[in-house]
Design a protein around this motif. Structure first.
Motif, PDB file in Angstrom:
ATOM      1  N   ALA A 211       0.847  -1.189   0.000  1.00 27.34           N
ATOM      2  CA  ALA A 211       0.000   0.000   0.000  1.00 27.34           C
ATOM      3  C   ALA A 211       0.887   1.245   0.000  1.00 27.34           C
ATOM      4  N   ALA A 212       0.468   2.266  -0.727  1.00 31.40           N
ATOM      5  CA  ALA A 212       1.242   3.508  -0.802  1.00 31.40           C
ATOM      6  C   ALA A 212       0.308   4.693  -0.587  1.00 31.40           C
ATOM      7  N   VAL A 213       0.838   5.704   0.116  1.00 31.87           N
ATOM      8  CA  VAL A 213       0.102   6.940   0.363  1.00 31.87           C
ATOM      9  C   VAL A 213       1.060   8.096   0.131  1.00 31.87           C
ATOM     10  N   ALA A 214       0.615   9.121  -0.593  1.00 33.79           N
ATOM     11  CA  ALA A 214       1.436  10.315  -0.801  1.00 33.79           C
ATOM     12  C   ALA A 214       0.710  11.527  -0.247  1.00 33.79           C
ATOM     13  N   PHE A 215       1.424  12.307   0.540  1.00 33.52           N
ATOM     14  CA  PHE A 215       0.875  13.546   1.092  1.00 33.52           C
ATOM     15  C   PHE A 215       1.596  14.733   0.468  1.00 33.52           C
ATOM     16  N   ARG A 216       0.829  15.584  -0.186  1.00 36.33           N
ATOM     17  CA  ARG A 216       1.383  16.796  -0.782  1.00 36.33           C
ATOM     18  C   ARG A 216       1.273  17.919   0.240  1.00 36.33           C
ATOM     19  N   TYR A 217       2.315  18.013   1.081  1.00 36.49           N
ATOM     20  CA  TYR A 217       2.332  19.007   2.154  1.00 36.49           C
ATOM     21  C   TYR A 217       2.461  20.416   1.575  1.00 36.49           C
ATOM     22  N   GLN A 218       1.722  21.347   2.176  1.00 32.67           N
ATOM     23  CA  GLN A 218       1.899  22.758   1.873  1.00 32.67           C
ATOM     24  C   GLN A 218       3.063  23.289   2.727  1.00 32.67           C
ATOM     25  N   ASN A 219       3.098  24.563   3.055  1.00 31.99           N
ATOM     26  CA  ASN A 219       4.231  25.142   3.788  1.00 31.99           C
ATOM     27  C   ASN A 219       4.093  24.848   5.281  1.00 31.99           C
ATOM     28  N   VAL A 220       4.884  23.902   5.756  1.00 31.40           N
ATOM     29  CA  VAL A 220       4.771  23.428   7.132  1.00 31.40           C
ATOM     30  C   VAL A 220       5.584  24.335   8.062  1.00 31.40           C
ATOM     31  N   TYR A 221       5.007  24.671   9.218  1.00 31.54           N
ATOM     32  CA  TYR A 221       5.715  25.523  10.175  1.00 31.54           C
ATOM     33  C   TYR A 221       5.317  25.136  11.590  1.00 31.54           C
ATOM     34  N   SER A 257       1.368  34.512  -2.182  1.00 32.90           N
ATOM     35  CA  SER A 257       0.760  33.834  -1.036  1.00 32.90           C
ATOM     36  C   SER A 257       1.073  32.344  -1.010  1.00 32.90           C
ATOM     37  N   ARG A 258       0.972  31.788   0.204  1.00 35.57           N
ATOM     38  CA  ARG A 258       1.164  30.359   0.426  1.00 35.57           C
ATOM     39  C   ARG A 258       0.139  29.877   1.442  1.00 35.57           C
ATOM     40  N   ASP A 259       0.005  28.571   1.518  1.00 33.56           N
ATOM     41  CA  ASP A 259      -0.868  27.907   2.486  1.00 33.56           C
ATOM     42  C   ASP A 259       0.030  27.393   3.611  1.00 33.56           C
ATOM     43  N   PHE A 260      -0.025  28.059   4.774  1.00 41.31           N
ATOM     44  CA  PHE A 260       0.840  27.702   5.908  1.00 41.31           C
ATOM     45  C   PHE A 260       0.096  26.740   6.823  1.00 41.31           C
ATOM     46  N   VAL A 261       0.652  25.537   6.976  1.00 39.83           N
ATOM     47  CA  VAL A 261      -0.022  24.504   7.762  1.00 39.83           C
ATOM     48  C   VAL A 261       0.832  24.155   8.977  1.00 39.83           C
ATOM     49  N   PHE A 262       0.188  24.112  10.144  1.00 39.15           N
ATOM     50  CA  PHE A 262       0.879  23.920  11.419  1.00 39.15           C
ATOM     51  C   PHE A 262       1.344  22.472  11.562  1.00 39.15           C
ATOM     52  N   ILE A 263       2.478  22.295  12.210  1.00 43.21           N
ATOM     53  CA  ILE A 263       3.112  20.990  12.329  1.00 43.21           C
ATOM     54  C   ILE A 263       2.186  19.931  12.934  1.00 43.21           C
ATOM     55  N   ASP A 264       1.388  20.299  13.938  1.00 42.82           N
ATOM     56  CA  ASP A 264       0.500  19.311  14.570  1.00 42.82           C
ATOM     57  C   ASP A 264      -0.515  18.757  13.577  1.00 42.82           C
ATOM     58  N   ASP A 265      -1.015  19.612  12.690  1.00 42.03           N
ATOM     59  CA  ASP A 265      -1.969  19.149  11.685  1.00 42.03           C
ATOM     60  C   ASP A 265      -1.296  18.230  10.673  1.00 42.03           C
ATOM     61  N   VAL A 266      -0.060  18.537  10.309  1.00 39.30           N
ATOM     62  CA  VAL A 266       0.681  17.684   9.378  1.00 39.30           C
ATOM     63  C   VAL A 266       0.915  16.303   9.982  1.00 39.30           C
ATOM     64  N   VAL A 267       1.288  16.267  11.250  1.00 39.87           N
ATOM     65  CA  VAL A 267       1.490  14.988  11.942  1.00 39.87           C
ATOM     66  C   VAL A 267       0.197  14.196  11.994  1.00 39.87           C
ATOM     67  N   ASP A 268      -0.913  14.857  12.347  1.00 40.85           N
ATOM     68  CA  ASP A 268      -2.197  14.159  12.439  1.00 40.85           C
ATOM     69  C   ASP A 268      -2.614  13.578  11.095  1.00 40.85           C
ATOM     70  N   ALA A 269      -2.426  14.349  10.018  1.00 40.00           N
ATOM     71  CA  ALA A 269      -2.775  13.857   8.684  1.00 40.00           C
ATOM     72  C   ALA A 269      -1.927  12.643   8.320  1.00 40.00           C
ATOM     73  N   THR A 270      -0.639  12.709   8.631  1.00 38.88           N
ATOM     74  CA  THR A 270       0.268  11.613   8.294  1.00 38.88           C
ATOM     75  C   THR A 270      -0.096  10.343   9.049  1.00 38.88           C
ATOM     76  N   ILE A 271      -0.504  10.490  10.293  1.00 36.66           N
ATOM     77  CA  ILE A 271      -0.905   9.315  11.076  1.00 36.66           C
ATOM     78  C   ILE A 271      -2.176   8.695  10.505  1.00 36.66           C
ATOM     79  N   LEU A 272      -3.082   9.510  10.033  1.00 41.16           N
ATOM     80  CA  LEU A 272      -4.264   8.966   9.362  1.00 41.16           C
ATOM     81  C   LEU A 272      -3.849   8.121   8.162  1.00 41.16           C
ATOM     82  N   GLY A 273      -2.836   8.571   7.449  1.00 42.66           N
ATOM     83  CA  GLY A 273      -2.350   7.813   6.310  1.00 42.66           C
ATOM     84  C   GLY A 273      -1.740   6.484   6.703  1.00 42.66           C
ATOM     85  N   ILE A 274      -1.112   6.449   7.865  1.00 39.97           N
ATOM     86  CA  ILE A 274      -0.522   5.206   8.363  1.00 39.97           C
ATOM     87  C   ILE A 274      -1.608   4.232   8.810  1.00 39.97           C
TER      88      ILE A 274
END
Length: 380
Positions: A211-221, A257-274
């Motif tokens: 199984a493969a999952v790809a996450f296209r992260y925006q600007n993580v901070y 402009s950019r889409d700035f996404v907070f680190i906690d949200d990036v981690v939560d999304a990645t765990i959903l993928g796992i």
């Protein structure tokens, strides 16, 4: 699937992901080369990111370009979260061999091993990037047609015109969120490497029944981001300049402009993928779905720090930079139930509060990085 290998796991996203997975009962192995650009000199002693996971994970100091390091790291793993990559968009335009070797070559090596040796890996989660899109998606108001502008021309930007355009269309385009079906047309070597990396993982894993999952992260901070790496995100660069009492040079007209996404949200999304089978063999945007322009970022940071530094909208620009891009989150919301919890106003305050507790100094590295780009003809 409790054994997780995180490549680049001592980095900003990787270390935060490791810590949250540990709390959820996963067993974590980290493969990381402790790059000086990210971790500073003598990282085994001085890297806060490494210290945060020290003695909590199985740590392998190694590189994704080494077959032996991959073979050791992959033993008994159920999931691979592949974060290790060179990540500077501007730097990628002249460190071309390095970016290809690490991002494409390292991923190819992992897949070669998975395809040709015995292993226990059942899922690969790969960190893709919004950079694969290049410019975002736009709407032609008079026709309702979606268009994807090509890279802006140097001659145009030298005249102070930073807006995007599309051949044959003579009206102002309306920026709209970029979804996963949008055109992929990266404008930097970094973006190209992330595109190839994502496509290889999605193609090869399917062929070998992983199984493969790809996450296209925006600007993580967020807290923990490198404050000394001149090729990292603008929030860190601007913060370091402000805390050093230096004026800020805002590129273009400040409206990019950019889409700035907070680190906690990036981690939560990645765990959903796992954890979720619904993520398998799919690609997802990860962001907030809100564009924030650079001028707003600067004013917000100055306000958060209570600083009196100045800023100048200079009209300078870097070749390969895009004008706008922000994420359409419809797919990840409907498939995985993901919704970002931290909006920019809240996240920037939390980030600034953390920065206030750090010993902040870019030294001469930022000026050196600008000089480097000037010498290569990438900065105007």
């Amino acid at each position: 699937m409790k054994n997780v290998l995180i490549t680049g796991g001592a980095g900003f996203i990787g270390s935060n992901l490791a810590l949250k997975l540990l709390k959820k009962g996963f067993t974590i192995t980290v493969l990381d080369n402790l790059s000086e650009q990210i971790h500073g000199v003598n990282p085994e002693k001085n890297s806060p990111l490494l210290r945060s996971i020290e003695n909590k994970v199985t740590f392998i100091k190694g590189c994704v370009t080494s077959r032996n390091d991959w073979m050791e790291a992959l033993k008994n793993q159920d999931v691979v979260v592949h974060l290790a990559a060179e990540t500077g968009t501007g730097q990628s335009m002249y460190e071309i061999e390095k970016y290809n070797s690490v991002n494409i070559g390292g991923t190819a090596l992992m897949l070669d091993i998975l395809a040709n040796t015995k292993h226990s890996v059942k899922k690969v989660v790969v960190a893709s990037s919004r950079a694969i899109y290049g410019e975002g998606r736009y709407l032609v108001p008079s026709t309702g047609q979606y268009v994807y502008p090509e890279a802006r021309m140097e001659e145009q930007m030298l005249k102070g015109d930073f807006n995007v355009s599309t051949h044959g269309i003579h009206e102002l385009l309306k920026l709209v969120p970029t979804d996963e079906q949008s055109k992929i047309h990266p404008t930097s070597v970094y973006g190209i490497t992330k595109q190839v990396q994502e496509q290889m993982v999605m193609l090869v894993c399917k062929s070998i029944n992983i199984a493969a999952v790809a996450f296209r992260y925006q600007n993580v901070y967020g807290p923990g981001q490198s404050l000394s790496n001149p090729y990292t995100g603008i929030l860190s660069i601007f913060s370091s300049l402000i805390k050093s009492g230096k004026s800020i040079n805002i590129f273009e007209d400040g409206e990019e402009s950019r889409d700035f996404v907070f680190i906690d949200d990036v981690v939560d999304a990645t765990i959903l993928g796992i954890e979720m089978d619904e993520a398998n063999n799919e690609v997802f945007n990860v962001g907030t779905g809100v564009p924030i322009n650079v001028l707003t970022v600067v004013k917000s940071l100055i306000n958060c720090y209570g600083a009196s530094v100045g800023y100048k909208v200079s009209g300078n620009f870097r070749l390969g930079d895009i004008r706008h891009n922000y994420a359409d989150l419809t797919k990840i919301g409907s498939r995985l139930g993901f919704q970002p919890k931290v909006q920019f106003e809240e996240g920037i305050k939390e980030f600034a509060n953390w920065v206030n507790k750090q010993n902040v100094s870019l030294g001469d590295s930022y000026e050196q990085s600008i000089d480097e780009m000037k010498n290569k003809g990438m900065y105007k």
